[in-house]
Motif scaffolding. Structure first.
Motif, PDB file in Angstrom:
ATOM      1  N   GLY A 167     -78.076  77.160  -8.412  1.00 40.20           N
ATOM      2  CA  GLY A 167     -79.104  77.858  -9.152  1.00 40.20           C
ATOM      3  C   GLY A 167     -78.859  79.012  -9.845  1.00 40.20           C
ATOM      4  O   GLY A 167     -79.074  79.359 -10.836  1.00 40.20           O
ATOM      5  N   GLN A 168     -77.781  80.003  -8.930  1.00 41.81           N
ATOM      6  CA  GLN A 168     -77.636  81.314  -9.703  1.00 41.81           C
ATOM      7  C   GLN A 168     -76.460  81.134 -10.901  1.00 41.81           C
ATOM      8  O   GLN A 168     -76.713  81.668 -11.738  1.00 41.81           O
ATOM      9  N   VAL A 169     -75.608  80.163 -10.633  1.00 43.00           N
ATOM     10  CA  VAL A 169     -74.819  79.701 -11.750  1.00 43.00           C
ATOM     11  C   VAL A 169     -75.562  79.264 -13.177  1.00 43.00           C
ATOM     12  O   VAL A 169     -75.307  79.501 -14.088  1.00 43.00           O
ATOM     13  N   LEU A 170     -76.476  78.367 -12.682  1.00 43.44           N
ATOM     14  CA  LEU A 170     -77.370  77.761 -13.753  1.00 43.44           C
ATOM     15  C   LEU A 170     -77.856  79.189 -14.623  1.00 43.44           C
ATOM     16  O   LEU A 170     -77.981  79.135 -15.830  1.00 43.44           O
ATOM     17  N   LYS A 171     -78.472  80.067 -13.792  1.00 44.59           N
ATOM     18  CA  LYS A 171     -79.109  81.054 -14.317  1.00 44.59           C
ATOM     19  C   LYS A 171     -78.013  81.860 -15.284  1.00 44.59           C
ATOM     20  O   LYS A 171     -78.565  82.294 -16.362  1.00 44.59           O
ATOM     21  N   ALA A 172     -77.025  81.971 -14.707  1.00 46.05           N
ATOM     22  CA  ALA A 172     -76.013  82.830 -15.497  1.00 46.05           C
ATOM     23  C   ALA A 172     -75.401  82.030 -16.718  1.00 46.05           C
ATOM     24  O   ALA A 172     -75.264  82.661 -17.836  1.00 46.05           O
ATOM     25  N   ILE A 173     -75.311  80.633 -16.900  1.00 47.87           N
ATOM     26  CA  ILE A 173     -75.139  79.862 -17.924  1.00 47.87           C
ATOM     27  C   ILE A 173     -76.413  79.788 -18.895  1.00 47.87           C
ATOM     28  O   ILE A 173     -76.187  80.042 -20.025  1.00 47.87           O
ATOM     29  N   ARG A 174     -77.622  80.025 -18.406  1.00 45.62           N
ATOM     30  CA  ARG A 174     -78.715  80.191 -19.264  1.00 45.62           C
ATOM     31  C   ARG A 174     -78.882  81.469 -19.963  1.00 45.62           C
ATOM     32  O   ARG A 174     -78.898  81.499 -21.244  1.00 45.62           O
ATOM     33  N   PRO A 202     -71.124  81.852 -22.971  1.00 45.16           N
ATOM     34  CA  PRO A 202     -69.986  82.097 -23.024  1.00 45.16           C
ATOM     35  C   PRO A 202     -69.398  82.801 -21.969  1.00 45.16           C
ATOM     36  O   PRO A 202     -68.005  82.635 -21.618  1.00 45.16           O
ATOM     37  N   ARG A 203     -69.812  83.974 -21.577  1.00 45.71           N
ATOM     38  CA  ARG A 203     -69.297  84.656 -20.189  1.00 45.71           C
ATOM     39  C   ARG A 203     -69.098  83.599 -19.111  1.00 45.71           C
ATOM     40  O   ARG A 203     -68.151  83.940 -18.351  1.00 45.71           O
ATOM     41  N   SER A 204     -70.024  82.753 -18.917  1.00 43.99           N
ATOM     42  CA  SER A 204     -69.787  81.808 -17.974  1.00 43.99           C
ATOM     43  C   SER A 204     -68.572  81.096 -17.860  1.00 43.99           C
ATOM     44  O   SER A 204     -67.921  80.602 -16.995  1.00 43.99           O
ATOM     45  N   VAL A 205     -68.357  80.640 -19.217  1.00 44.97           N
ATOM     46  CA  VAL A 205     -67.218  79.737 -19.428  1.00 44.97           C
ATOM     47  C   VAL A 205     -65.909  80.676 -19.301  1.00 44.97           C
ATOM     48  O   VAL A 205     -64.877  80.060 -18.758  1.00 44.97           O
ATOM     49  N   SER A 206     -65.812  81.823 -19.640  1.00 47.14           N
ATOM     50  CA  SER A 206     -64.768  82.904 -19.361  1.00 47.14           C
ATOM     51  C   SER A 206     -64.586  82.873 -18.068  1.00 47.14           C
ATOM     52  O   SER A 206     -63.461  83.250 -17.690  1.00 47.14           O
ATOM     53  N   LEU A 207     -65.544  82.973 -17.134  1.00 48.54           N
ATOM     54  CA  LEU A 207     -65.255  82.896 -15.607  1.00 48.54           C
ATOM     55  C   LEU A 207     -64.687  81.775 -15.243  1.00 48.54           C
ATOM     56  O   LEU A 207     -64.376  81.856 -13.965  1.00 48.54           O
ATOM     57  N   TYR A 245     -66.260  78.826 -15.201  1.00 51.32           N
ATOM     58  CA  TYR A 245     -67.389  77.709 -14.677  1.00 51.32           C
ATOM     59  C   TYR A 245     -67.262  76.453 -15.547  1.00 51.32           C
ATOM     60  O   TYR A 245     -66.975  76.795 -16.710  1.00 51.32           O
ATOM     61  N   LYS A 246     -67.414  75.113 -15.018  1.00 47.17           N
ATOM     62  CA  LYS A 246     -67.304  73.960 -15.918  1.00 47.17           C
ATOM     63  C   LYS A 246     -68.690  74.017 -16.480  1.00 47.17           C
ATOM     64  O   LYS A 246     -69.608  73.141 -15.737  1.00 47.17           O
ATOM     65  N   VAL A 247     -69.248  74.286 -17.518  1.00 49.78           N
ATOM     66  CA  VAL A 247     -70.512  74.515 -17.857  1.00 49.78           C
ATOM     67  C   VAL A 247     -71.010  73.191 -17.959  1.00 49.78           C
ATOM     68  O   VAL A 247     -72.314  73.009 -17.646  1.00 49.78           O
ATOM     69  N   ASN A 248     -70.400  72.240 -18.776  1.00 53.30           N
ATOM     70  CA  ASN A 248     -71.038  70.909 -18.980  1.00 53.30           C
ATOM     71  C   ASN A 248     -71.373  70.193 -17.797  1.00 53.30           C
ATOM     72  O   ASN A 248     -72.470  69.550 -17.651  1.00 53.30           O
ATOM     73  N   ARG A 249     -70.579  70.443 -16.791  1.00 53.80           N
ATOM     74  CA  ARG A 249     -70.867  69.780 -15.349  1.00 53.80           C
ATOM     75  C   ARG A 249     -72.258  70.179 -14.812  1.00 53.80           C
ATOM     76  O   ARG A 249     -72.868  69.597 -14.237  1.00 53.80           O
ATOM     77  N   TYR A 250     -72.496  71.443 -14.940  1.00 49.62           N
ATOM     78  CA  TYR A 250     -73.472  72.163 -14.405  1.00 49.62           C
ATOM     79  C   TYR A 250     -74.647  71.609 -15.222  1.00 49.62           C
ATOM     80  O   TYR A 250     -75.845  71.250 -14.716  1.00 49.62           O
ATOM     81  N   LYS A 251     -74.703  71.520 -16.413  1.00 46.95           N
ATOM     82  CA  LYS A 251     -75.819  71.143 -17.246  1.00 46.95           C
ATOM     83  C   LYS A 251     -75.998  69.553 -17.045  1.00 46.95           C
ATOM     84  O   LYS A 251     -77.442  69.358 -16.899  1.00 46.95           O
ATOM     85  N   LEU A 252     -74.983  68.860 -17.030  1.00 49.00           N
ATOM     86  CA  LEU A 252     -75.399  67.493 -16.576  1.00 49.00           C
ATOM     87  C   LEU A 252     -76.010  67.369 -15.200  1.00 49.00           C
ATOM     88  O   LEU A 252     -76.689  66.471 -15.005  1.00 49.00           O
TER      89      LEU A 252
END
Length: 327
Positions: A198-205, A209-214, A216-223
């Motif tokens: 959930g914390q990663v979700l909030k970071a992506i929200r 771009p910063r989450s990607v730079s860190l 994280y597989k953003v699309n996987r979390y979104k899916l």
């Protein structure tokens, strides 16, 4: 000669990922449960079950919108599809209610996986429009295929016996089963939100771009959150079909998606308890203002405008700001 240090040290999570449950959340959940246990002896159980089903539906959308930052205008597809599958399984296949609900929930999850895998390729308004387009496709599918009953829907769905033992024809008995399902779903959402995921979700929200730079597989979390949200929406729809013994085109129409978005915004997007309040407000208006006919929609619009102008964070969001405590 050097000797390797074999002393072991406990592995601890970073401070921002070690999440404890606030005491006031425990108190609110306990108070809410106590209130809901007493409520059917004061209010009409079927009305309360409708509120509970839509509270879970709104909470499912809030998981995607409030914490994932993804606005879906097509959540009625999962709600309605699960409703149809559960109703068909209970009436035509003769399955017990728990199996029918599980099958409907599974249908919502599968549909969510298919739609989500395509929708997350877009962002912002394009994401919302893609979900709406898929939802309309599901609506026209439900209108045309024989097993849904077309404009008549699936009627006279038997409530059956839970695990073959507990007769759900009694409204009070069914209410406590629905309460168990919905409260379990709410606790699951709470656990998802207050977890490292959930914390990663909030970071992506907040900053994708910063989450990607860190890394994280953003699309996987979104899916993942899209499928979770669709599954819980399916659970709400399947439960609703058993409660009202009906699955209809209303469940899968685009206005249903609009209503659940309205519930989320009125209650408070990005709050745990906001969707519950929003669902209670909208369902109560629909129930007690039914005599006004089409004017109910106008009244809902007025409530929405007032909320946006005066309570931009939603009812619970404003209370959270006043009390300075996360709700």
């Amino acid at each position: 000669m050097t000797v390797a240090n074999t002393e072991t040290h406990p592995v601890t999570l970073p401070a921002d990922l070690r999440i404890s449950t606030p005491r006031h959340h425990v108190v609110i959940f306990a108070g809410l449960l106590g209130l809901l246990l007493v409520a059917p002896f004061v209010l009409y159980p079927v009305f309360l079950m409708k509120v509970l089903c839509f509270a879970l539906f709104a909470s499912a959308l809030n998981l995607l919108l409030g914490y994932g930052g993804l606005l879906s205008f097509g959540h009625a597809a999962f709600f309605g599809s699960a409703s149809y599958v559960a109703a068909h399984a209970a009436k035509v296949w003769g399955l017990t209610p728990e199996l029918a609900i599980l099958l409907g929930t599974g249908a919502g999850a599968v549909l969510g996986l298919g739609i989500g895998a395509l929708a997350i390729r877009r962002q912002g308004i394009y994401f919302a429009m893609v979900t709406l387009a898929f939802a309309q496709m599901v609506f026209f599918f439900a209108l045309q295929v024989p097993f849904t009953g077309g404009e008549d829907g699936i009627q006279a769905v038997p409530r059956g016996k839970l695990f073959g033992l507990v007769d759900l024809s009694n409204d009070l008995t069914l209410y406590f089963v629905v309460l168990l399902i919905v409260f379990g779903g709410l606790l699951l959402i709470y656990r998802i939100v207050h977890s490292p995921f959930g914390q990663v979700l909030k970071a992506i929200r907040d900053n994708e771009p910063r989450s990607v730079s860190l890394g994280y597989k953003v699309n996987r979390y979104k899916l993942a959150v899209f499928v979770m949200s669709a599954t819980l929406a399916g659970l709400a729809g399947a439960t609703k079909a058993i409660v009202f013994q009906l699955a209809s085109l209303t469940d899968v129409y685009w206005t249903m998606s609009g209503e659940v978005v309205l519930m989320t915004l009125i209650g408070g997007m990005g709050t745990i308890f906001g969707p519950l309040v929003g669902a209670a407000v909208i369902v109560t208006m629909q129930n007690y203002f039914a005599g006004f006919g089409a004017w109910v929609t106008i009244l809902q619009g007025i409530v929405f405008v007032v909320t946006v102008l005066l309570f931009r964070e939603g009812i619970i969001g404003v209370i959270a700001r006043w009390t300075k405590k996360a709700l």
